[in-house]
Design a protein around this motif. Structure first.
Motif, mmCIF file in Angstrom:
data_model
loop_
_atom_site.group_PDB
_atom_site.id
_atom_site.type_symbol
_atom_site.label_atom_id
_atom_site.label_comp_id
_atom_site.label_asym_id
_atom_site.label_seq_id
_atom_site.Cartn_x
_atom_site.Cartn_y
_atom_site.Cartn_z
ATOM 1 N N ASP A 45 54.373 28.238 4.922
ATOM 2 C CA ASP A 45 54.053 27.633 3.614
ATOM 3 C C ASP A 45 52.696 28.105 3.111
ATOM 4 N N GLY A 46 52.682 28.562 1.861
ATOM 5 C CA GLY A 46 51.434 28.999 1.244
ATOM 6 C C GLY A 46 50.865 30.269 1.832
ATOM 7 N N VAL A 47 51.697 30.998 2.591
ATOM 8 C CA VAL A 47 51.249 32.234 3.239
ATOM 9 C C VAL A 47 51.822 33.435 2.476
ATOM 10 N N LYS A 48 51.007 34.472 2.292
ATOM 11 C CA LYS A 48 51.463 35.649 1.550
ATOM 12 C C LYS A 48 52.596 36.361 2.289
ATOM 13 N N HIS A 49 53.668 36.647 1.551
ATOM 14 C CA HIS A 49 54.800 37.392 2.103
ATOM 15 C C HIS A 49 54.934 38.717 1.362
ATOM 16 N N SER A 50 55.564 39.684 1.994
ATOM 17 C CA SER A 50 55.857 40.960 1.324
ATOM 18 C C SER A 50 57.048 41.609 2.031
ATOM 19 N N MET A 51 57.436 42.797 1.550
ATOM 20 C CA MET A 51 58.560 43.489 2.173
ATOM 21 C C MET A 51 58.153 44.020 3.547
ATOM 22 N N ASN A 52 59.039 43.878 4.508
ATOM 23 C CA ASN A 52 58.796 44.413 5.851
ATOM 24 C C ASN A 52 58.418 45.900 5.742
ATOM 25 N N PRO A 53 57.275 46.332 6.324
ATOM 26 C CA PRO A 53 56.817 47.723 6.156
ATOM 27 C C PRO A 53 57.861 48.786 6.530
ATOM 28 N N PHE A 54 58.632 48.568 7.593
ATOM 29 C CA PHE A 54 59.651 49.561 7.976
ATOM 30 C C PHE A 54 60.788 49.615 6.941
ATOM 31 N N ASP A 55 61.022 48.483 6.256
ATOM 32 C CA ASP A 55 62.046 48.469 5.197
ATOM 33 C C ASP A 55 61.558 49.225 3.961
ATOM 34 N N GLU A 56 60.250 49.189 3.724
ATOM 35 C CA GLU A 56 59.671 49.989 2.621
ATOM 36 C C GLU A 56 59.966 51.473 2.875
ATOM 37 N N ILE A 57 59.835 51.875 4.135
ATOM 38 C CA ILE A 57 60.099 53.267 4.515
ATOM 39 C C ILE A 57 61.586 53.585 4.304
ATOM 40 N N ALA A 58 62.457 52.616 4.627
ATOM 41 C CA ALA A 58 63.908 52.790 4.433
ATOM 42 C C ALA A 58 64.230 52.949 2.951
ATOM 43 N N VAL A 59 63.595 52.127 2.106
ATOM 44 C CA VAL A 59 63.809 52.203 0.650
ATOM 45 C C VAL A 59 63.335 53.563 0.135
ATOM 46 N N GLU A 60 62.146 53.974 0.560
ATOM 47 C CA GLU A 60 61.589 55.267 0.129
ATOM 48 C C GLU A 60 62.537 56.409 0.483
ATOM 49 N N GLU A 61 63.092 56.375 1.692
ATOM 50 C CA GLU A 61 63.996 57.450 2.124
ATOM 51 C C GLU A 61 65.256 57.474 1.265
ATOM 52 N N ALA A 62 65.775 56.288 0.939
ATOM 53 C CA ALA A 62 66.964 56.205 0.081
ATOM 54 C C ALA A 62 66.667 56.790 -1.300
ATOM 55 N N VAL A 63 65.490 56.463 -1.836
ATOM 56 C CA VAL A 63 65.095 56.975 -3.165
ATOM 57 C C VAL A 63 64.941 58.498 -3.119
ATOM 58 N N ARG A 64 64.395 59.008 -2.020
ATOM 59 C CA ARG A 64 64.247 60.471 -1.885
ATOM 60 C C ARG A 64 65.611 61.152 -1.797
ATOM 61 N N LEU A 65 66.578 60.505 -1.134
ATOM 62 C CA LEU A 65 67.935 61.063 -1.063
ATOM 63 C C LEU A 65 68.537 61.147 -2.469
ATOM 64 N N LYS A 66 68.203 60.150 -3.300
ATOM 65 C CA LYS A 66 68.701 60.162 -4.685
ATOM 66 C C LYS A 66 68.007 61.262 -5.497
ATOM 67 N N GLU A 67 66.704 61.415 -5.269
ATOM 68 C CA GLU A 67 65.946 62.455 -5.983
ATOM 69 C C GLU A 67 66.423 63.857 -5.604
ATOM 70 N N LYS A 68 66.910 64.004 -4.356
ATOM 71 C CA LYS A 68 67.427 65.314 -3.916
ATOM 72 C C LYS A 68 68.889 65.501 -4.321
ATOM 73 N N LYS A 69 69.420 64.541 -5.092
ATOM 74 C CA LYS A 69 70.828 64.563 -5.565
ATOM 75 C C LYS A 69 71.835 64.468 -4.404
ATOM 76 N N ILE A 70 71.365 63.871 -3.282
ATOM 77 C CA ILE A 70 72.268 63.654 -2.143
ATOM 78 C C ILE A 70 72.972 62.315 -2.335
ATOM 79 N N ALA A 71 72.202 61.331 -2.823
ATOM 80 C CA ALA A 71 72.770 60.007 -3.122
ATOM 81 C C ALA A 71 72.861 59.820 -4.634
ATOM 82 N N ASN A 72 73.872 59.090 -5.076
ATOM 83 C CA ASN A 72 73.968 58.824 -6.513
ATOM 84 C C ASN A 72 73.698 57.366 -6.861
#
Length: 253
Positions: free
Chosen positions: A30-57
């Protein structure tokens, strides 16, 4: 073109000093700062890069948790994810939500969304379980590439360089597959203000585990949570002989 499903978890921010509740049932949230799990940020970044490389749509982010989990999904959307799915789990049900439940939810959504790749962080920094990717792959009966530090797409397969105790291991897995992101996979981008504004318009669908036919009854009971014992202060010794004597005294030699 592939569709990527990314798992994101809302956790206590990595910079926050964790405090155990007085009744030892868990940690103070309660009342504590939360954010996205750092390893999940890396997972999101990789997915976005796959889209930028036209591998993912298309990239779909999934988060299981209370209403505030939507903030974590909005962060993913601002980083470049196309849409979000909020699996609403709150109260006592969320307190006992375990990797086995999350993996069954992810597996069901991967099938419903016809995903080709599921990417999650290798572990969450709150429970350090490091189980979700492995169990998701088992539920789906898909190949897995855990602790990935590099991903390259081939024809109907991906090559993954994974971090192991002895160094690096290179594996090839056929799609569809499950991948877990390690620290050196990439450097996640910061969401820009225009993308944060765009993310507000991107869709987030709300479902419950019950809608997906997943039973979230706990399999594990947490007996108690405690702070690690405080380390005793060290001492500076004048010479090696004193050190050896001290070690003998303590039964270390």
């Amino acid at each position: 073109m592939a569709r990527v499903l990314v798992g994101v978890k809302r956790v206590i921010d990595y910079a926050v000093k964790i405090r155990v509740k007085p009744d030892k049932t868990g940690v103070v949230t309660d009342g504590v700062k939360h954010s996205m799990n750092p390893f999940d940020e890396i997972a999101v970044e990789e997915a976005v890069r796959l889209k930028e490389k036209k591998i993912a749509n298309e990239i779909v982010a999934v988060s299981c948790g209370p209403a505030q989990a939507q903030e974590t999904l909005r962060t993913a959307l601002a980083m470049g994810v196309d849409r979000g799915i909020h699996v609403e789990v709150s109260g006592s049900e969320y307190e006992t939500l375990q990797p086995i439940h999350v993996s069954k939810i992810l597996a069901k959504l991967a099938q419903d969304e016809k995903a080709d790749i599921v990417i999650v962080g290798k572990q969450a920094i709150d429970d350090d379980s490091n189980q979700t990717a492995q169990m998701t792959a088992a539920v789906l009966d898909w190949p897995q590439g855990t602790f990935a530090s590099k991903i390259e797409k081939g024809d109907g397969e991906i090559t993954i360089i994974r971090e192991i105790d002895g160094g690096l291991e290179t594996i090839k897995v056929k799609l569809p597959a499950v991948v877990s992101a390690d620290l050196r996979l990439n450097e996640p981008r910061y969401a820009t203000l225009p993308n944060i504004m765009k993310a507000k318009k991107k869709p987030i669908k709300k479902v419950t585990p019950k809608d997906l036919g997943i039973d979230t009854a706990p399999r594990i009971q947490v007996i108690s949570v405690a702070d690690p014992p405080t380390r005793q202060a060290g001492s500076v010794l004048p010479d090696v002989d004193t050190l050896v004597a001290k070690l003998k005294e303590g039964g270390h030699v």
